[in-house]
Motif scaffolding. Structure first.
Motif, mmCIF file in Angstrom:
data_model
loop_
_atom_site.group_PDB
_atom_site.id
_atom_site.type_symbol
_atom_site.label_atom_id
_atom_site.label_comp_id
_atom_site.label_asym_id
_atom_site.label_seq_id
_atom_site.Cartn_x
_atom_site.Cartn_y
_atom_site.Cartn_z
ATOM 1 N N VAL A 92 19.950 18.623 25.321
ATOM 2 C CA VAL A 92 19.526 17.235 25.538
ATOM 3 C C VAL A 92 20.580 16.096 24.954
ATOM 4 O O VAL A 92 21.452 16.542 24.009
ATOM 5 C CB VAL A 92 18.375 17.028 24.447
ATOM 6 C CG1 VAL A 92 17.762 15.667 23.922
ATOM 7 C CG2 VAL A 92 17.135 17.794 24.914
ATOM 8 N N ALA A 93 20.731 14.884 25.321
ATOM 9 C CA ALA A 93 21.819 14.276 25.261
ATOM 10 C C ALA A 93 21.536 12.822 24.827
ATOM 11 O O ALA A 93 20.699 12.266 25.196
ATOM 12 C CB ALA A 93 22.819 14.013 26.052
ATOM 13 N N VAL A 94 22.067 12.104 23.963
ATOM 14 C CA VAL A 94 21.852 10.459 23.425
ATOM 15 C C VAL A 94 23.231 9.945 23.708
ATOM 16 O O VAL A 94 24.294 10.528 23.067
ATOM 17 C CB VAL A 94 21.107 10.539 22.397
ATOM 18 C CG1 VAL A 94 21.143 8.799 22.101
ATOM 19 C CG2 VAL A 94 19.969 11.026 21.907
ATOM 20 N N THR A 95 23.493 9.044 24.621
ATOM 21 C CA THR A 95 24.755 8.102 24.681
ATOM 22 C C THR A 95 24.642 7.129 23.991
ATOM 23 O O THR A 95 23.564 6.229 24.392
ATOM 24 C CB THR A 95 25.039 8.243 26.193
ATOM 25 O OG1 THR A 95 24.023 7.889 27.103
ATOM 26 C CG2 THR A 95 25.618 9.674 26.630
ATOM 27 N N ALA A 108 22.495 4.145 15.704
ATOM 28 C CA ALA A 108 21.496 5.325 15.802
ATOM 29 C C ALA A 108 22.077 6.349 15.621
ATOM 30 O O ALA A 108 21.696 7.499 14.869
ATOM 31 C CB ALA A 108 20.498 5.230 17.061
ATOM 32 N N LEU A 109 23.296 6.942 16.438
ATOM 33 C CA LEU A 109 23.792 7.990 16.478
ATOM 34 C C LEU A 109 24.670 8.117 14.927
ATOM 35 O O LEU A 109 24.684 9.347 14.381
ATOM 36 C CB LEU A 109 24.993 8.131 17.479
ATOM 37 C CG LEU A 109 24.523 7.917 18.938
ATOM 38 C CD1 LEU A 109 25.554 8.373 19.741
ATOM 39 C CD2 LEU A 109 23.336 8.882 19.008
ATOM 40 N N GLN A 110 25.178 7.364 14.336
ATOM 41 C CA GLN A 110 25.726 7.197 13.176
ATOM 42 C C GLN A 110 24.627 7.602 12.089
ATOM 43 O O GLN A 110 25.013 8.632 11.161
ATOM 44 C CB GLN A 110 26.285 5.986 12.657
ATOM 45 C CG GLN A 110 26.649 5.875 11.305
ATOM 46 C CD GLN A 110 26.773 4.424 10.765
ATOM 47 O OE1 GLN A 110 25.837 3.756 10.863
ATOM 48 N NE2 GLN A 110 28.023 3.796 9.979
ATOM 49 N N GLN A 111 23.372 7.110 12.143
ATOM 50 C CA GLN A 111 22.408 7.534 10.935
ATOM 51 C C GLN A 111 22.035 9.127 11.235
ATOM 52 O O GLN A 111 22.007 9.891 10.396
ATOM 53 C CB GLN A 111 20.992 6.603 11.557
ATOM 54 C CG GLN A 111 21.306 5.311 10.856
ATOM 55 C CD GLN A 111 21.689 5.094 9.748
ATOM 56 O OE1 GLN A 111 21.035 5.320 8.571
ATOM 57 N NE2 GLN A 111 23.051 4.257 9.501
ATOM 58 N N SER A 125 23.643 17.177 22.400
ATOM 59 C CA SER A 125 24.802 16.355 22.376
ATOM 60 C C SER A 125 24.717 14.701 22.062
ATOM 61 O O SER A 125 23.707 14.108 22.742
ATOM 62 C CB SER A 125 25.632 16.158 23.816
ATOM 63 O OG SER A 125 26.042 17.661 24.100
ATOM 64 N N LEU A 126 25.439 14.399 21.254
ATOM 65 C CA LEU A 126 25.479 12.917 20.730
ATOM 66 C C LEU A 126 27.063 12.232 21.196
ATOM 67 O O LEU A 126 27.872 12.763 20.640
ATOM 68 C CB LEU A 126 25.201 12.666 19.090
ATOM 69 C CG LEU A 126 24.030 13.462 18.665
ATOM 70 C CD1 LEU A 126 23.828 13.042 17.143
ATOM 71 C CD2 LEU A 126 22.701 12.579 19.443
ATOM 72 N N ILE A 127 26.834 11.528 21.948
ATOM 73 C CA ILE A 127 28.113 10.971 22.604
ATOM 74 C C ILE A 127 28.288 9.157 22.660
ATOM 75 O O ILE A 127 27.329 8.504 22.996
ATOM 76 C CB ILE A 127 28.184 10.984 24.165
ATOM 77 C CG1 ILE A 127 27.639 12.756 24.607
ATOM 78 C CG2 ILE A 127 29.401 10.828 24.897
ATOM 79 C CD1 ILE A 127 27.586 13.147 25.971
#
Ligand SMILES: [Zn+2]
Length: 374
Positions: A92-95, A108-111, A125-127
């Motif tokens: 699963v990934a969030v870009t 959002a990714l920073q949090q 994966s967080l990209i």
């Protein structure tokens, strides 16, 4: 839990707001300039196009997040953070930061990255995508850092990626592609220049629509879900072959979290990310995911209106979600052409009130009653 929630399909008439188009009807004679176009007509009109509106004065409500601790990444590719559960499950990934000045997703990714992350199942994966454009962000000229050389979200065509074409953005696409080639379920986070409610965009693939529908439907105020077949000027990441194959397990959707640099867009980005990760079974359920949901508004884009001239102007400052009741209503002028709604109850999706020539000015969409499209 993989998309096991069920949602009410009740019809509701307040999903989009209605706009009367009668006052802009013209009595001039019209003819099609392109037989394939249901919306573009050459006209000798009694109406004069209005002046284009000024760019919106959007206040920067929160500063760009400091992502310097995460630029190096943790897997050998800058900006890419990868986590393994060592249990079976999807990748699963969030870009975020596909566009360098749309930093709600980076927030959002920073949090998420500020806490220890261990997926329950599969891989995560967080990209951070366009690091070079984000580095150029200047609050005094915040619209100029969308990209460095070209729009990164028009480059996801396999033949183009394999070609000799190069740019800052193309190189970045090639850098992150080995990771994305193994992703099964993707959320790509963006924001919008013009004021608009949040919405999810997805391709015409049913599995991607179901993904957007589930993440939207878990929210108290569900963002609309809009299916489209992309832009004429290049493929988006959500259109990349891997995520846009009918009857495949792979799926992707794009969140337009709200207007650029607004706190509520950052909150929407974080909420949707948490719900997305909970629904894919990657992280524990977010507390908000138990909130009762309203029915999800759904629409399918039938036409993508490109500005063919630099004189494209709407007849009024439409907002996304406006519904034009009558077919044939003039909504915009493009040089000598009139842009008319091709059917009754036409929904305007993300009108760009100052489109550049060759860019998408607005998408025209039909409302769907429920997730089966009936
Ligand atoms: Zn964007």
């Amino acid at each position: 839990m993989l998309f096991l929630l069920s949602f009410p399909h009740t019809r509701r008439n307040t999903f989009f707001h209605w706009v009367s188009g009668e006052r802009v009807m013209s009595c001039a004679s019209k003819r099609h300039v392109r037989s394939e176009s249901a919306f573009r007509f050459r006209a000798v009109s009694a109406l004069l196009p209005p002046s284009p509106p000024a760019l919106p004065a959007v206040r920067i409500e929160y500063p760009p997040p400091d992502i310097s601790p995460w630029i190096a990444g943790n897997c050998g590719i800058q900006g890419v953070h990868h986590f393994e559960s060592r249990r079976p499950g999807p990748h699963v990934a969030v870009t975020a930061l596909m566009h360098g000045n749309e930093y709600a997703g980076a927030y959002a990714l920073q949090q998420l990255l500020m806490q220890p992350l261990r997926p329950l199942h599969g891989r995560l994966s967080l990209i951070f995508l366009n690091l070079a454009a984000y580095k150029n962000f200047n609050p005094a000229r915040p619209t100029l850092s969308r990209f460095v050389e070209e729009d990164m979200n028009r480059l996801w065509q396999p033949e183009l990626i394999a070609s000799a074409h190069t740019s800052v953005e193309m190189q970045r696409v090639r850098e992150v592609l080995p990771v994305l080639e193994t992703v099964d379920i993707l959320l790509d986070i963006h924001t919008m220049l013009w004021p608009a409610q949040p919405l999810f965009l997805c391709s015409m693939a049913e599995n991607s629509r179901d993904l957007a529908y589930c993440v939207s439907g878990a929210q108290t105020n569900p963002p609309a879900v809009v299916q489209d077949s992309g832009h004429e000027d290049g493929l988006r990441l959500i259109d990349y072959t891997r995520f846009n194959t009918p009857h495949s397990y792979m799926r992707a959707c794009l969140l337009e979290a709200g207007q650029h640099w607004q706190k509520n867009a950052a909150q929407q980005a974080l909420l949707s990310t948490r719900l997305f990760l909970a629904q894919t079974g990657t992280l524990p359920s977010a507390p908000t995911s138990t909130a009762p949901s309203e029915p999800v508004r759904q629409a399918v884009v039938t036409d993508c209106v490109q500005a063919l001239t630099s004189r494209f102007v709407f007849v009024q400052p439409f907002t996304s979600g406006s519904i034009i009741r009558k077919a044939g209503t003039v909504i915009a002028f493009d040089g000598q052409d009139e842009i008319r709604t091709p059917y009754n109850n036409c929904i305007l999706v993300m009108p760009n009130l100052r489109p550049r020539r060759g860019h998408t000015a607005v998408r025209l969409a039909k409302r769907l009653n429920n997730k089966t499209g009936t």
